[in-house]
Design an enzyme around this catalytic site. Structure first.
Site, PDB file in Angstrom:
ATOM      1  CG  ASP A 164      41.461  36.612  39.956  1.00  0.00           C
ATOM      2  OD1 ASP A 164      41.758  37.510  40.590  1.00  0.00           O
ATOM      3  OD2 ASP A 164      41.672  36.431  38.919  1.00  0.00           O
ATOM      4  CG  ASN A 176      39.324  45.065  30.769  1.00  0.00           C
ATOM      5  OD1 ASN A 176      38.087  45.325  30.609  1.00  0.00           O
ATOM      6  ND2 ASN A 176      40.025  44.957  32.223  1.00  0.00           N
ATOM      7  CG  ASP A 187      33.273  48.588  33.603  1.00  0.00           C
ATOM      8  OD1 ASP A 187      34.334  47.806  34.230  1.00  0.00           O
ATOM      9  OD2 ASP A 187      33.209  49.790  33.707  1.00  0.00           O
ATOM     10  CD  GLU A 240      40.605  40.040  37.916  1.00  0.00           C
ATOM     11  OE1 GLU A 240      41.154  40.344  38.949  1.00  0.00           O
ATOM     12  OE2 GLU A 240      40.993  38.742  37.711  1.00  0.00           O
TER      13      GLU A 240
HETATM   14  P1  GH3 Z   1      44.484  35.719  35.945  1.00  0.00           P
HETATM   15  O1  GH3 Z   1      44.020  34.434  35.252  1.00  0.00           O
HETATM   16  O2  GH3 Z   1      46.018  35.364  36.337  1.00  0.00           O
HETATM   17  O3  GH3 Z   1      43.649  36.224  37.130  1.00  0.00           O
HETATM   18  O4  GH3 Z   1      44.737  36.935  35.024  1.00  0.00           O
HETATM   19  P2  GH3 Z   1      44.058  38.297  34.687  1.00  0.00           P
HETATM   20  O5  GH3 Z   1      44.351  38.936  33.560  1.00  0.00           O
HETATM   21  O6  GH3 Z   1      42.613  38.146  35.093  1.00  0.00           O
HETATM   22  O7  GH3 Z   1      44.597  38.970  36.040  1.00  0.00           O
HETATM   23  P3  GH3 Z   1      45.343  40.419  36.092  1.00  0.00           P
HETATM   24  O8  GH3 Z   1      45.361  40.650  37.609  1.00  0.00           O
HETATM   25  O9  GH3 Z   1      46.471  40.369  35.339  1.00  0.00           O
HETATM   26  O10 GH3 Z   1      44.325  41.374  35.348  1.00  0.00           O
HETATM   27  C1  GH3 Z   1      43.163  42.114  35.971  1.00  0.00           C
HETATM   28  C2  GH3 Z   1      42.541  42.884  35.197  1.00  0.00           C
HETATM   29  O11 GH3 Z   1      41.456  43.434  35.681  1.00  0.00           O
HETATM   30  C3  GH3 Z   1      43.662  44.291  34.918  1.00  0.00           C
HETATM   31  C4  GH3 Z   1      42.573  45.211  35.249  1.00  0.00           C
HETATM   32  O12 GH3 Z   1      42.643  46.301  34.211  1.00  0.00           O
HETATM   33  C5  GH3 Z   1      41.321  44.883  35.123  1.00  0.00           C
HETATM   34  N1  GH3 Z   1      40.173  45.534  35.924  1.00  0.00           N
HETATM   35  C6  GH3 Z   1      40.384  45.619  37.248  1.00  0.00           C
HETATM   36  N2  GH3 Z   1      39.286  46.351  37.747  1.00  0.00           N
HETATM   37  C7  GH3 Z   1      38.451  46.656  36.532  1.00  0.00           C
HETATM   38  C8  GH3 Z   1      36.872  46.986  36.455  1.00  0.00           C
HETATM   39  O13 GH3 Z   1      36.262  47.616  37.286  1.00  0.00           O
HETATM   40  N3  GH3 Z   1      36.611  47.095  35.168  1.00  0.00           N
HETATM   41  C9  GH3 Z   1      37.361  46.525  34.117  1.00  0.00           C
HETATM   42  N4  GH3 Z   1      36.574  46.351  33.036  1.00  0.00           N
HETATM   43  N5  GH3 Z   1      38.535  45.960  34.471  1.00  0.00           N
HETATM   44  C10 GH3 Z   1      39.099  45.998  35.619  1.00  0.00           C
HETATM   45 MG    MG Z   2      41.959  37.433  37.144  1.00  0.00          MG
HETATM   46 MG    MG Z   3      42.855  39.430  39.953  1.00  0.00          MG
HETATM   47 MG    MG Z   4      45.329  38.304  38.561  1.00  0.00          MG
END
Ligand code: GH3
Ligand code: MG
Ligand code: MG
Ligand code: MG
Length: 324
Positions: free
Chosen positions: A200, A208, A217, A243
């Site tokens: 992850d 983002n 992306d 992710e």
């Molecule tokens: P952590 O270290 O705890 O994993 O923090 P994090 O910010 O990575 O975790 P969190 O699950 O809060 O955020 C994941 C983000 O990924 C939120 C979501 O908007 C983004 N995301 C999910 N799918 C996609 C995608 O296909 N493209 C993009 N650009 N962002 C995405």
């Molecule tokens: Mg994450």
């Molecule tokens: Mg995640």
């Molecule tokens: Mg997460």
């Protein structure tokens, strides 16, 4: 070009108009050893198609297999070879199976033409060949070949879409879910080791929020490439959503899996990710949970639970690390 000329002169020529339909200019191979016949065929066809002549039957099969022909015209009156055999060889060779086969025979050849159709030839022409009939039948075969190709491509791409993640080109969750159980059962049955990683990206939300979703992306694509570069062809790499990526490693011990995970972690951290239309580059890190199959595991879900727990602990311990 005939169609062009008739349009300019305002003459309605439906045949020419039809033949000039986009993409209906085909590549035709004529297998015939009498120059007078090939000359006539060639002069009629070459207004609309690329025409190649081959008199030697063995050479013709080689060319048909190597060239990208839409249609092959096979004479049933070759001097030294049975045209029907060429038809059947064309239909059975892997490389020529989809090429359309048109037989060229005499009126007395009816019985052999019938056999040719049974073998799988698509159509036939009786000599002396009427020019318009020749063009119409060849055009139909070119169209058929193109249609078959489009159908095959679209079936293939929808099959791919069903199992691939469109953003990263990794396998998708659906595919992972269906393969995981099989890989688990296989490893248990054959008493082989099996390991998995749950990855992850750290603080991806910040990427983002800072750089925008498109940049996010791009980071995900680059991340997927780096993960892929650290794995083998037999490993299953899938994007589970967001992710998060899962890697299943057949015939791999827990220690070896940790080494792979550490290699991925380093590779992600080592070089900042560059994003298109931006001079700045982004530092990205990843947390990875590792687990391997245990003798007592009833299903893949139990192994996966341990890998998930390990990932959670990796996040808790400060991220950018591999935890078993
Ligand atoms: P952590 O270290 O705890 O994993 O923090 P994090 O910010 O990575 O975790 P969190 O699950 O809060 O955020 C994941 C983000 O990924 C939120 C979501 O908007 C983004 N995301 C999910 N799918 C996609 C995608 O296909 N493209 C993009 N650009 N962002 C995405
Ligand atoms: Mg994450
Ligand atoms: Mg995640
Ligand atoms: Mg997460």
């Amino acid at each position: 070009n005939r169609a062009f000329a008739s349009r300019r002169l305002g003459i309605a020529d439906p045949l020419a108009a039809a033949a000039s339909e986009t993409g209906l200019n085909g590549r035709i191979l004529v297998i015939e050893d009498r120059p007078t016949v090939t000359e006539r065929l060639s002069s009629a066809l070459s207004a609309f198609h690329i025409v190649e002549i081959e008199a030697d039957p063995h050479q013709a099969l080689v060319r048909a297999a190597e060239g990208d022909y839409d249609s092959v015209l096979v004479s049933l009156d070759l001097k030294a070879y049975d045209g029907l055999r060429i038809c059947s060889q064309l239909r059975s060779l892997e490389r020529t199976r989809n090429v359309s086969v048109l037989m060229l025979g005499e009126a007395e050849d009816r019985a052999r033409i019938l056999r040719g159709l049974e073998i799988g030839a698509h159509d036939f022409l009786i000599r002396p060949v009427d020019r318009n009939e020749l063009l119409a039948r060849v055009r139909t075969q070119v169209r058929r070949k193109r249609f078959t190709e489009r159908l095959r491509d679209s079936v293939q791409s929808s099959m791919e879409m069903a199992v691939m993640d469109q953003l990263t080109g990794l396998h998708n969750r659906r595919f992972m879910d269906s393969r995981m159980g099989t890989m688990f059962d296989e490893s248990a049955l054959r008493a082989r080791s099996l390991a998995m990683l749950v990855l992850d990206v750290d603080r991806f939300k910040v990427v983002n929020d800072t750089w925008g979703h498109d940049a996010g992306d791009e980071v995900l694509r680059e991340f997927a490439d780096r993960v892929r570069a650290c794995t083998r062809g037999i490993d299953l790499v899938a994007r589970m959503g967001g992710e998060e990526v899962v890697v299943v490693l057949p015939d791999t011990s827990l220690d070896a899996a940790c080494a792979v995970a550490e290699r991925i972690r380093e590779r992600v951290e080592a070089e900042p990710f560059s994003i298109h239309r931006n001079t700045r580059s982004i530092t990205v890190t990843v947390s990875i949970g590792v687990a391997s199959r245990r003798a007592g595991d009833a299903s893949a879900a139990e192994m996966m639970k341990r890998a998930d727990d390990a990932l959670y602990r990796a996040k808790d311990a400060g991220r950018n690390r591999v935890i078993v």
